[in-house]
Write a protein that holds these residues in place. Structure first.
Motif, PDB file in Angstrom:
ATOM      1  N   LEU A  27       0.831  -1.197   0.000  1.00  0.00           N
ATOM      2  CA  LEU A  27       0.000   0.000   0.000  1.00  0.00           C
ATOM      3  C   LEU A  27       0.871   1.255   0.000  1.00  0.00           C
ATOM      4  O   LEU A  27       0.630   2.192  -0.778  1.00  0.00           O
ATOM      5  CB  LEU A  27      -0.923   0.001   1.225  1.00  0.00           C
ATOM      6  N   ARG A  28       1.887   1.268   0.847  1.00  0.00           N
ATOM      7  CA  ARG A  28       2.800   2.420   0.905  1.00  0.00           C
ATOM      8  C   ARG A  28       3.497   2.632  -0.448  1.00  0.00           C
ATOM      9  O   ARG A  28       3.662   3.747  -0.917  1.00  0.00           O
ATOM     10  CB  ARG A  28       3.838   2.239   2.017  1.00  0.00           C
ATOM     11  N   ARG A  29       3.900   1.531  -1.065  1.00  0.00           N
ATOM     12  CA  ARG A  29       4.585   1.620  -2.359  1.00  0.00           C
ATOM     13  C   ARG A  29       3.652   2.208  -3.420  1.00  0.00           C
ATOM     14  O   ARG A  29       4.030   3.105  -4.177  1.00  0.00           O
ATOM     15  CB  ARG A  29       5.063   0.230  -2.794  1.00  0.00           C
ATOM     16  N   LEU A  30       2.409   1.723  -3.461  1.00  0.00           N
ATOM     17  CA  LEU A  30       1.466   2.174  -4.475  1.00  0.00           C
ATOM     18  C   LEU A  30       1.006   3.604  -4.230  1.00  0.00           C
ATOM     19  O   LEU A  30       0.629   4.316  -5.170  1.00  0.00           O
ATOM     20  CB  LEU A  30       0.264   1.233  -4.536  1.00  0.00           C
ATOM     21  N   ASP A  83      -6.966  -7.947  -5.322  1.00  0.00           N
ATOM     22  CA  ASP A  83      -7.162  -9.145  -4.492  1.00  0.00           C
ATOM     23  C   ASP A  83      -7.014  -8.818  -3.017  1.00  0.00           C
ATOM     24  O   ASP A  83      -7.748  -9.356  -2.171  1.00  0.00           O
ATOM     25  CB  ASP A  83      -6.177 -10.250  -4.895  1.00  0.00           C
ATOM     26  N   ILE A  84      -6.070  -7.957  -2.711  1.00  0.00           N
ATOM     27  CA  ILE A  84      -5.892  -7.520  -1.315  1.00  0.00           C
ATOM     28  C   ILE A  84      -7.123  -6.745  -0.858  1.00  0.00           C
ATOM     29  O   ILE A  84      -7.664  -6.986   0.221  1.00  0.00           O
ATOM     30  CB  ILE A  84      -4.619  -6.654  -1.175  1.00  0.00           C
ATOM     31  N   GLN A  85      -7.593  -5.828  -1.701  1.00  0.00           N
ATOM     32  CA  GLN A  85      -8.766  -5.011  -1.362  1.00  0.00           C
ATOM     33  C   GLN A  85      -9.971  -5.871  -0.990  1.00  0.00           C
ATOM     34  O   GLN A  85     -10.613  -5.677   0.040  1.00  0.00           O
ATOM     35  CB  GLN A  85      -9.163  -4.137  -2.544  1.00  0.00           C
ATOM     36  N   LEU A  86     -10.279  -6.823  -1.864  1.00  0.00           N
ATOM     37  CA  LEU A  86     -11.529  -7.570  -1.716  1.00  0.00           C
ATOM     38  C   LEU A  86     -11.434  -8.689  -0.683  1.00  0.00           C
ATOM     39  O   LEU A  86     -12.407  -9.411  -0.462  1.00  0.00           O
ATOM     40  CB  LEU A  86     -11.977  -8.115  -3.071  1.00  0.00           C
ATOM     41  N   ASN A  87     -10.266  -8.810  -0.040  1.00  0.00           N
ATOM     42  CA  ASN A  87     -10.133  -9.762   1.060  1.00  0.00           C
ATOM     43  C   ASN A  87     -10.006  -9.064   2.415  1.00  0.00           C
ATOM     44  O   ASN A  87      -9.667  -9.691   3.415  1.00  0.00           O
ATOM     45  CB  ASN A  87      -8.921 -10.673   0.829  1.00  0.00           C
ATOM     46  N   ARG A 119     -17.755   6.429  10.727  1.00  0.00           N
ATOM     47  CA  ARG A 119     -17.890   6.459  12.187  1.00  0.00           C
ATOM     48  C   ARG A 119     -17.149   5.305  12.842  1.00  0.00           C
ATOM     49  O   ARG A 119     -16.561   5.462  13.898  1.00  0.00           O
ATOM     50  CB  ARG A 119     -19.381   6.407  12.565  1.00  0.00           C
ATOM     51  N   ASP A 120     -17.189   4.117  12.214  1.00  0.00           N
ATOM     52  CA  ASP A 120     -16.529   2.928  12.775  1.00  0.00           C
ATOM     53  C   ASP A 120     -15.013   3.059  12.561  1.00  0.00           C
ATOM     54  O   ASP A 120     -14.535   3.095  11.433  1.00  0.00           O
ATOM     55  CB  ASP A 120     -17.074   1.683  12.062  1.00  0.00           C
ATOM     56  N   LEU A 121     -14.272   3.126  13.671  1.00  0.00           N
ATOM     57  CA  LEU A 121     -12.829   3.400  13.577  1.00  0.00           C
ATOM     58  C   LEU A 121     -12.081   2.295  12.837  1.00  0.00           C
ATOM     59  O   LEU A 121     -11.142   2.560  12.096  1.00  0.00           O
ATOM     60  CB  LEU A 121     -12.236   3.581  14.984  1.00  0.00           C
ATOM     61  N   ARG A 122     -12.486   1.055  13.035  1.00  0.00           N
ATOM     62  CA  ARG A 122     -11.806  -0.062  12.375  1.00  0.00           C
ATOM     63  C   ARG A 122     -12.002   0.034  10.856  1.00  0.00           C
ATOM     64  O   ARG A 122     -11.069  -0.170  10.082  1.00  0.00           O
ATOM     65  CB  ARG A 122     -12.352  -1.394  12.901  1.00  0.00           C
ATOM     66  N   LYS A 123     -13.212   0.381  10.435  1.00  0.00           N
ATOM     67  CA  LYS A 123     -13.475   0.520   8.993  1.00  0.00           C
ATOM     68  C   LYS A 123     -12.791   1.765   8.429  1.00  0.00           C
ATOM     69  O   LYS A 123     -12.372   1.780   7.271  1.00  0.00           O
ATOM     70  CB  LYS A 123     -14.983   0.553   8.729  1.00  0.00           C
ATOM     71  N   ARG A 124     -12.668   2.803   9.257  1.00  0.00           N
ATOM     72  CA  ARG A 124     -11.981   4.019   8.795  1.00  0.00           C
ATOM     73  C   ARG A 124     -10.543   3.715   8.390  1.00  0.00           C
ATOM     74  O   ARG A 124     -10.008   4.290   7.450  1.00  0.00           O
ATOM     75  CB  ARG A 124     -12.008   5.083   9.896  1.00  0.00           C
ATOM     76  N   LYS A 125      -9.927   2.780   9.113  1.00  0.00           N
ATOM     77  CA  LYS A 125      -8.532   2.408   8.806  1.00  0.00           C
ATOM     78  C   LYS A 125      -8.406   1.687   7.465  1.00  0.00           C
ATOM     79  O   LYS A 125      -7.312   1.534   6.935  1.00  0.00           O
ATOM     80  CB  LYS A 125      -7.975   1.517   9.922  1.00  0.00           C
ATOM     81  N   MET A 126      -9.533   1.242   6.909  1.00  0.00           N
ATOM     82  CA  MET A 126      -9.504   0.553   5.610  1.00  0.00           C
ATOM     83  C   MET A 126      -9.564   1.524   4.433  1.00  0.00           C
ATOM     84  O   MET A 126      -9.323   1.132   3.295  1.00  0.00           O
ATOM     85  CB  MET A 126     -10.669  -0.431   5.509  1.00  0.00           C
ATOM     86  N   PRO A 137      -7.623   3.885   3.277  1.00  0.00           N
ATOM     87  CA  PRO A 137      -6.456   4.024   2.390  1.00  0.00           C
ATOM     88  C   PRO A 137      -6.340   2.904   1.359  1.00  0.00           C
ATOM     89  O   PRO A 137      -5.663   3.060   0.334  1.00  0.00           O
ATOM     90  CB  PRO A 137      -5.258   3.984   3.360  1.00  0.00           C
ATOM     91  N   TYR A 138      -7.011   1.764   1.618  1.00  0.00           N
ATOM     92  CA  TYR A 138      -6.964   0.651   0.665  1.00  0.00           C
ATOM     93  C   TYR A 138      -7.775   0.945  -0.603  1.00  0.00           C
ATOM     94  O   TYR A 138      -7.662   0.231  -1.588  1.00  0.00           O
ATOM     95  CB  TYR A 138      -7.468  -0.636   1.331  1.00  0.00           C
ATOM     96  N   ASN A 139      -8.599   1.991  -0.547  1.00  0.00           N
ATOM     97  CA  ASN A 139      -9.304   2.438  -1.752  1.00  0.00           C
ATOM     98  C   ASN A 139      -8.320   3.304  -2.542  1.00  0.00           C
ATOM     99  O   ASN A 139      -8.459   4.520  -2.652  1.00  0.00           O
ATOM    100  CB  ASN A 139     -10.554   3.233  -1.366  1.00  0.00           C
ATOM    101  N   ILE A 140      -7.302   2.655  -3.105  1.00  0.00           N
ATOM    102  CA  ILE A 140      -6.126   3.381  -3.583  1.00  0.00           C
ATOM    103  C   ILE A 140      -6.361   4.222  -4.828  1.00  0.00           C
ATOM    104  O   ILE A 140      -5.593   5.122  -5.095  1.00  0.00           O
ATOM    105  CB  ILE A 140      -4.926   2.424  -3.827  1.00  0.00           C
TER     106      ILE A 140
END
Length: 346
Positions: A14-17, A37-41, A232-239, A241-244
């Motif tokens: 993720l950091r690289r991309l 594949d990473i996103q959808l898992n 609002r959900d903090l755990r989902k908020r951390k996801m 950045p994966y919407n690259i």
């Protein structure tokens, strides 16, 4: 591979991309292909919806303006769709990340789901995050979905617009241009007005409008953290950045002006809304104003209209809330669609 090791590798990728310049579509497509594949898992309730029993198709087609548009469809495998659901995504977004899970839910409920990325967004051609004309964007969406609806396989089916955030504004603009073309619309946190604290003061706004004529593609508009405001959900908020390939930079000047003009135009025409509508909005939404959704509900001349306001919920009702809230919102949407399919059949 151990989960911790996999996460470290995912974070490193993720950091690289994130360092890749994705201003143009070929780079966005390459980044998405290497990361999907990473996103959808990810451990998100939307991605736990099974794909079994669903036919998916991804396409690139050049439209009448010469712009290459990315689109995707999700169809029930074992039966003809009961109706078409045509998705209009939000600002900066794409139909290839969180919406995948929403589309699967709808397809498993018997709906044919169609989505596209607007020019300049997601995998479609164009400068990333750039809207030179909101009206042209709307025309591109109308053209794409009109072609689908004219397909003999689908032409006899009811058809619904499904607009999220800025996609709600796109959906309403489509309705104004095609007042009798749609069976109904689902509007999730529709952008009928940009929240006041996201709009610059009048003096700054006039300066930005002037600058937009000279430097339309420049990114000078300040913006607060959208993920923090939307999820609002903090755990989902951390996801998020994966919407690259999501556009997360400062809004380009012309884009900001076009969105502001579009919402002002819609706000003046709420009384012209005449199709069946379901409006869903979080009461704690600080990005699009829930009071304007109430105003839309009140002013729309539709005889068939419903509004659901979710206590304490933020902007991203289908992606950033608790699992229970996401299930509830999806159920409300599917129930409303089911009811309107039944009405069509009577």
């Amino acid at each position: 591979m151990a989960p911790t090791t996999a996460k470290l590798e995912n974070d490193e990728e993720l950091r690289r991309l994130k360092d890749v310049n994705i201003d143009e579509a070929p780079a966005r497509r390459q980044v998405r292909d290497s990361f999907k594949d990473i996103q959808l898992n990810l451990d998100h309730i939307l991605f736990k919806t099974p794909e079994d029993g669903i036919k998916t198709k991804e396409s690139y087609e050049v439209n009448s303006r010469g712009v290459e548009i990315f689109s995707k469809s999700w169809l029930p495998e074992a039966s003809k769709p009961r109706a078409l659901v045509c998705f209009c995504h939000g600002y900066g977004d794409t139909c290839t990340f969180f919406f995948e899970g929403i589309a699967r839910r709808l397809a498993l409920s018997g709906y044919g789901v169609f989505a596209m990325d607007y020019p300049g967004f997601g995998l479609s051609e164009g400068l990333h995050g750039y809207i030179p004309s909101f009206d042209l964007l709307v025309e591109d969406v109308i053209e794409h979905y009109s072609n689908i609806k004219e397909n003999p396989e689908f032409s006899s089916l009811p058809s619904f617009l499904f607009g999220q955030s800025m996609g709600g504004a796109v959906s309403l603009k489509i309705h104004f241009k095609q007042p009798n073309a749609w069976t109904g619309a689902v509007l999730v946190a529709p952008m009928c007005k940009i929240a006041d604290d996201l709009v610059p003061p009048p003096v700054v706004k006039h300066i930005l409008i002037g600058l937009a004529n000279v430097l339309p593609k420049h990114k000078l508009v300040p913006q607060k953290d959208l993920a923090e405001a939307a999820f609002r959900d903090l755990r989902k908020r951390k996801m998020t950045p994966y919407n690259i390939i999501c556009y997360s930079g400062k809004p380009r000047l012309r884009t900001a002006v076009e969105m502001l003009r579009a919402t002002q135009d819609i706000e003046q025409q709420l009384q012209k809304v005449s199709l069946p509508i379901l409006i869903l909005h979080g009461e704690a939404d600080t990005m699009t104003d829930p009071s304007v959704s109430r105003e839309l509900y009140k002013k729309a001349k539709s005889l068939d209209k419903k509004i659901v306001l979710y206590k304490d919920a933020y902007h991203s009702l289908l992606e950033g809330e608790t699992d229970e809230m996401i299930i509830r919102v999806l159920s409300d949407i599917i129930s409303w669609l089911d009811d309107h399919i039944a009405l069509q059949a009577d």
